[in-house]
Design a protein around this motif. Structure first.
Motif, PDB file in Angstrom:
ATOM      1  N   LEU A  66       0.873  -1.164   0.000  1.00 33.04           N
ATOM      2  CA  LEU A  66       0.000   0.000   0.000  1.00 33.04           C
ATOM      3  C   LEU A  66       0.916   1.221   0.000  1.00 33.04           C
ATOM      4  N   ALA A  67       0.838   1.985  -1.075  1.00 33.65           N
ATOM      5  CA  ALA A  67       1.705   3.165  -1.163  1.00 33.65           C
ATOM      6  C   ALA A  67       1.118   4.287  -0.328  1.00 33.65           C
ATOM      7  N   LEU A  68       1.931   4.817   0.573  1.00 34.34           N
ATOM      8  CA  LEU A  68       1.465   5.923   1.408  1.00 34.34           C
ATOM      9  C   LEU A  68       1.925   7.225   0.769  1.00 34.34           C
ATOM     10  N   THR A  69       1.094   7.744  -0.112  1.00 32.09           N
ATOM     11  CA  THR A  69       1.418   8.996  -0.794  1.00 32.09           C
ATOM     12  C   THR A  69       0.480  10.091  -0.287  1.00 32.09           C
ATOM     13  N   ALA A  70       0.906  11.339  -0.512  1.00 29.02           N
ATOM     14  CA  ALA A  70       0.065  12.462  -0.072  1.00 29.02           C
ATOM     15  C   ALA A  70      -1.197  12.470  -0.919  1.00 29.02           C
ATOM     16  N   ASP A  71      -2.315  12.309  -0.278  1.00 33.63           N
ATOM     17  CA  ASP A  71      -3.585  12.270  -1.000  1.00 33.63           C
ATOM     18  C   ASP A  71      -4.200  13.665  -0.977  1.00 33.63           C
ATOM     19  N   PRO A  72      -4.407  14.291  -2.158  1.00 32.85           N
ATOM     20  CA  PRO A  72      -4.954  15.655  -2.177  1.00 32.85           C
ATOM     21  C   PRO A  72      -6.274  15.762  -1.419  1.00 32.85           C
ATOM     22  N   ALA A  73      -7.103  14.723  -1.548  1.00 38.08           N
ATOM     23  CA  ALA A  73      -8.398  14.780  -0.847  1.00 38.08           C
ATOM     24  C   ALA A  73      -8.190  14.747   0.660  1.00 38.08           C
ATOM     25  N   ALA A  74      -7.184  13.966   1.115  1.00 41.28           N
ATOM     26  CA  ALA A  74      -6.900  13.903   2.551  1.00 41.28           C
ATOM     27  C   ALA A  74      -6.365  15.251   3.044  1.00 41.28           C
ATOM     28  N   VAL A  75      -5.541  15.897   2.215  1.00 39.92           N
ATOM     29  CA  VAL A  75      -4.994  17.209   2.588  1.00 39.92           C
ATOM     30  C   VAL A  75      -6.135  18.234   2.701  1.00 39.92           C
ATOM     31  N   LEU A  76      -7.030  18.225   1.710  1.00 39.81           N
ATOM     32  CA  LEU A  76      -8.167  19.157   1.750  1.00 39.81           C
ATOM     33  C   LEU A  76      -9.080  18.850   2.933  1.00 39.81           C
ATOM     34  N   GLN A  77      -9.273  17.555   3.179  1.00 41.10           N
ATOM     35  CA  GLN A  77     -10.108  17.156   4.316  1.00 41.10           C
ATOM     36  C   GLN A  77      -9.490  17.666   5.618  1.00 41.10           C
ATOM     37  N   GLY A  78      -8.168  17.528   5.731  1.00 42.17           N
ATOM     38  CA  GLY A  78      -7.466  17.996   6.926  1.00 42.17           C
ATOM     39  C   GLY A  78      -7.638  19.495   7.116  1.00 42.17           C
ATOM     40  N   LEU A  79      -7.502  20.242   6.017  1.00 41.19           N
ATOM     41  CA  LEU A  79      -7.648  21.702   6.100  1.00 41.19           C
ATOM     42  C   LEU A  79      -9.062  22.073   6.545  1.00 41.19           C
ATOM     43  N   ALA A  80     -10.041  21.400   5.951  1.00 42.92           N
ATOM     44  CA  ALA A  80     -11.435  21.705   6.294  1.00 42.92           C
ATOM     45  C   ALA A  80     -11.699  21.358   7.765  1.00 42.92           C
ATOM     46  N   VAL A  81     -11.181  20.220   8.208  1.00 48.67           N
ATOM     47  CA  VAL A  81     -11.386  19.809   9.599  1.00 48.67           C
ATOM     48  C   VAL A  81     -10.739  20.823  10.546  1.00 48.67           C
ATOM     49  N   ALA A  82      -9.521  21.254  10.210  1.00 49.08           N
ATOM     50  CA  ALA A  82      -8.808  22.197  11.079  1.00 49.08           C
ATOM     51  C   ALA A  82      -9.562  23.521  11.179  1.00 49.08           C
ATOM     52  N   ALA A  83     -10.016  24.025  10.016  1.00 52.54           N
ATOM     53  CA  ALA A  83     -10.742  25.305  10.032  1.00 52.54           C
ATOM     54  C   ALA A  83     -12.054  25.166  10.807  1.00 52.54           C
ATOM     55  N   ALA A  84     -12.769  24.061  10.555  1.00 55.95           N
ATOM     56  CA  ALA A  84     -14.065  23.876  11.214  1.00 55.95           C
ATOM     57  C   ALA A  84     -13.884  23.705  12.724  1.00 55.95           C
ATOM     58  N   LEU A  85     -12.865  22.950  13.119  1.00 54.54           N
ATOM     59  CA  LEU A  85     -12.630  22.756  14.554  1.00 54.54           C
ATOM     60  C   LEU A  85     -12.187  24.055  15.213  1.00 54.54           C
ATOM     61  N   GLY A  86     -11.387  24.844  14.487  1.00 55.27           N
ATOM     62  CA  GLY A  86     -10.971  26.146  15.016  1.00 55.27           C
ATOM     63  C   GLY A  86     -12.184  27.021  15.272  1.00 55.27           C
ATOM     64  N   LEU A  87     -13.096  27.010  14.308  1.00 52.46           N
ATOM     65  CA  LEU A  87     -14.319  27.804  14.431  1.00 52.46           C
ATOM     66  C   LEU A  87     -15.172  27.289  15.593  1.00 52.46           C
ATOM     67  N   LEU A  88     -15.293  25.975  15.657  1.00 52.09           N
ATOM     68  CA  LEU A  88     -16.102  25.362  16.712  1.00 52.09           C
ATOM     69  C   LEU A  88     -15.503  25.655  18.093  1.00 52.09           C
ATOM     70  N   ALA A  89     -14.170  25.572  18.174  1.00 53.82           N
ATOM     71  CA  ALA A  89     -13.498  25.807  19.455  1.00 53.82           C
ATOM     72  C   ALA A  89     -13.692  27.246  19.918  1.00 53.82           C
ATOM     73  N   ALA A  90     -13.888  28.159  18.954  1.00 53.13           N
ATOM     74  CA  ALA A  90     -14.040  29.576  19.316  1.00 53.13           C
ATOM     75  C   ALA A  90     -15.501  29.943  19.572  1.00 53.13           C
ATOM     76  N   ALA A  91     -16.412  29.001  19.322  1.00 55.12           N
ATOM     77  CA  ALA A  91     -17.841  29.342  19.376  1.00 55.12           C
ATOM     78  C   ALA A  91     -18.268  29.836  20.768  1.00 55.12           C
ATOM     79  N   TRP A  92     -17.885  29.078  21.787  1.00 55.58           N
ATOM     80  CA  TRP A  92     -18.306  29.459  23.144  1.00 55.58           C
ATOM     81  C   TRP A  92     -17.648  30.768  23.589  1.00 55.58           C
TER      82      TRP A  92
END
Lengths: 385, 228
Positions: A343-369
């Protein structure tokens, strides 16, 4: 109607606040980046596994293995099965394959040799393209290897180089590129050469790879093959290639399943880091927000400023973490292996985009309260703080 | 009482409860301030000066009574509308300046304008004019920590006037300054008062009160002199 200008200006103000509090922002971004690095690596691995195991309408390859023996070291089938498999209705092409791996267990540094008859490879897999060297050169060289481009990249191999693994020394005759991920991670060598080099008998191979005429026939042909050899001394077990991967690489899949929890832990770390930074920051700036409201900033604008800071921290950490993970995976070109399956472990563009979206969303969520708190605190209370 | 009062308070009361005890820093206060007047409110600590200023600015709400400024019943506005009203009509000067420490003098003065539909060029021109008016053109890129107390207060005044509000509220603006800086700030306020703004200055410093058109004294939440 709310114009876009004001939110953009306020976002600029929030960004300036982050830049001017370098230590606090830097530490938070570094923590988020570390968590996102882990998240993207695990997500890339999971997506690679998904690609390797999810059956699609285009799948037309079967793998014939010795029944109940999924390690290349123990699967032995007589070469004479070749003609009988070819005669089964629905079979378009078949090729005998000898597998030799440098590590049969779970490993991060797998080299897999596939020994195939040199005159049959192009007929069996016409989709293979040779991007360096030539297939004719490979056919002429008894110890020649056609190396998949991922393996070549990881080992820094060029045509003309020699390398050895699993006690087999070969010369690189060419570098290949294939639409099938597994082809890009292995080295094709001559079948007789590999049988001798690995001290296997000339009459035995590890498996047969079978291309069927229509993907709808996969299961029918698989059953027919196993039925044909049921009473032989070496009975077969035939699976579609991706199902075979799932069967053979169970340990690897269990590992990756476990790694999924690491993704959750990484996401929790992102949330915790950003929430901690924003809570401390808003507590320290209670007076500042009260002053801004006295200057005419609506409570919603204060909440927006806090929320944007959280989202920016998450996004910046995500960019650094996901970017570093992508660079690291591109540089290392890791190959996960288990029982000859890679199984080749290469940088998956979809995984990178998913990571960015998760980070931004969690940052927003963490700041909500904290954002809600900042927007609802009485001004006078803030001015007296 | 005048019909054309810019500021008009009637029966203004602010009450807090501290356990069983009721505290009234402002108690049944009536006040009229005509447009363009420079009013000084004096009184000892705890007399209700700052509370009155907060009620006038709409950052605190009266328990009873009414505050009208420029014909707007401030005590009836929602928190959101109050902020929008302040953004257009009020400049507030704090005793301890309350500049945002991570922003330069220019950026601090620009803060009220970020809410206004102004281009970057227009904002720049206004900020520069405001800093010029307080004599700090050469300190635009300085952070508050790089300024003296007097300079910080001048930046705060520039921030309070940059959007040209008709009402300036100043809460002990010289309370934390040395004599020389305090004199400079009072001169500045006096010159701003001459340009037609209504100014309410809260102070316990008699020198500060001298620059005002009128002085009222507060004690225990009530005015000691009749409104003009």
């Amino acid at each position: 109607m709310i114009s876009l200008i004001r939110p953009l200006r306020l976002a600029g103000l929030a960004f300036r606040q982050l830049v001017r509090h370098r230590l606090r922002s830097g530490l938070t971004v570094a923590g988020v980046a570390a968590a996102l690095f882990l998240f993207v690596v695990v997500a890339s691995l999971q997506r690679a596994l998904d690609r390797a195991t999810r059956r699609t309408a285009d799948d037309a390859t079967l793998v014939v293995y010795r029944q109940n023996r999924f390690c290349p070291a123990t699967s032995r089938l007589p070469v004479r099965y070749l003609d009988e498999i070819r005669a089964i209705p629905g079979v378009r092409e078949v090729i005998p394959v000898q597998i030799v791996v440098n590590n049969c267990g779970a490993s991060l540094d797998i080299v897999t040799f596939r020994g195939v008859p040199p005159d049959q490879l192009t007929r069996y897999a016409p989709e293979i393209a040779v991007v360096e060297g030539s297939i004719e050169a490979w056919q002429r060289m008894d110890d020649g290897a056609l190396v998949g481009e991922l393996l070549a990249g990881r080992r820094r191999l060029r045509a003309g180089d020699a390398f050895d693994a699993a006690g087999v020394r070969v010369r690189v005759a060419g570098i290949l590129r294939s639409p099938h991920p597994q082809d890009n991670q292995i080295a094709y060598v001559h079948l007789p050469f590999l049988q001798q080099a690995s001290r296997r008998g000339l009459g035995e191979v590890t498996q047969f790879n079978v291309r069927v005429a229509d993907s709808a026939l996969l299961d029918t042909v698989a059953r027919a093959i196993d039925e044909r050899f049921r009473s032989e001394a070496e009975p077969t077990q035939t699976h579609p290639e991706k199902a075979f991967f799932s069967e053979a690489a169970r340990e690897l899949m269990a590992w990756i399943g476990l790694a999924g929890w690491l993704s959750l832990a990484a996401a929790a770390a992102v949330f915790g880091l950003v929430a901690n930074a924003i809570v401390l920051s808003t507590r320290a700036r209670t007076l500042e927000y009260a002053v801004l409201e006295t200057l005419g900033y609506p409570a919603g604008a204060l909440g927006y400023l806090v929320a944007v800071e959280g989202a920016l921290l998450g996004t910046l950490g995500g960019l650094f973490g996901a970017g570093t993970a992508a660079a690291y995976l591109s540089w290392r070109r890791l190959l996960f292996g288990n029982d000859g399956q890679t199984l080749a472990l290469t940088a998956d563009p979809a995984a990178v985009l998913q990571g960015l979206a998760v980070a931004a969303a969690l940052g927003l969520l963490a700041a909500a309260w904290p954002a809600w708190r900042s927007a609802h605190r009485p001004v006078v209370e803030g001015l007296k703080s | 009482m005048t019909l054309d009062s810019f500021i008009r308070c009637r029966g203004l009361t602010r009450e807090y409860r501290r356990g069983p005890e009721a505290i009234r820093p402002i108690d049944q206060l009536d006040l009229d301030v005509p447009a363009g007047e420079f009013l000084a409110l004096m009184g000892p600590s705890g007399s209700g000066k700052s509370t009155l200023l907060h009620l006038l600015a709409g950052v605190d709400r009266p328990t009873a009574g009414r505050v009208e400024i420029g014909g707007v019943a401030v005590n009836e506005l929602s928190r959101h509308r109050l902020a929008a009203w302040r953004a257009r009509n009020v400049g507030f000067i704090f005793q301890l300046y309350h500049l945002v420490p991570s922003l330069t003098a220019f950026e601090n003065v620009e803060l009220p304008l970020l809410l206004a539909p102004l281009s970057r060029r227009e904002r720049r021109a206004r900020v520069e004019a405001a800093l010029e008016a307080v004599g700090l053109s050469d300190r635009m890129r300085h952070f508050p920590r790089e300024l003296s107390g007097g300079q910080e207060q001048r930046v705060a005044i520039a921030r309070a006037i940059v959007h040209d509000p008709p009402l300036l509220l100043a809460d002990e603006p010289t309370g934390d300054l040395d004599r020389r800086s305090a004199t400079a700030i009072l001169d500045l306020l006096r010159s701003l008062g001459r340009r037609g703004r209504t100014i309410v200055l809260v102070t316990h410093d008699p020198r500060a009160a001298e620059v005002a058109d009128r002085v009222l004294h507060l004690d225990k939440g009530r005015l000691l002199e009749a409104p003009a």
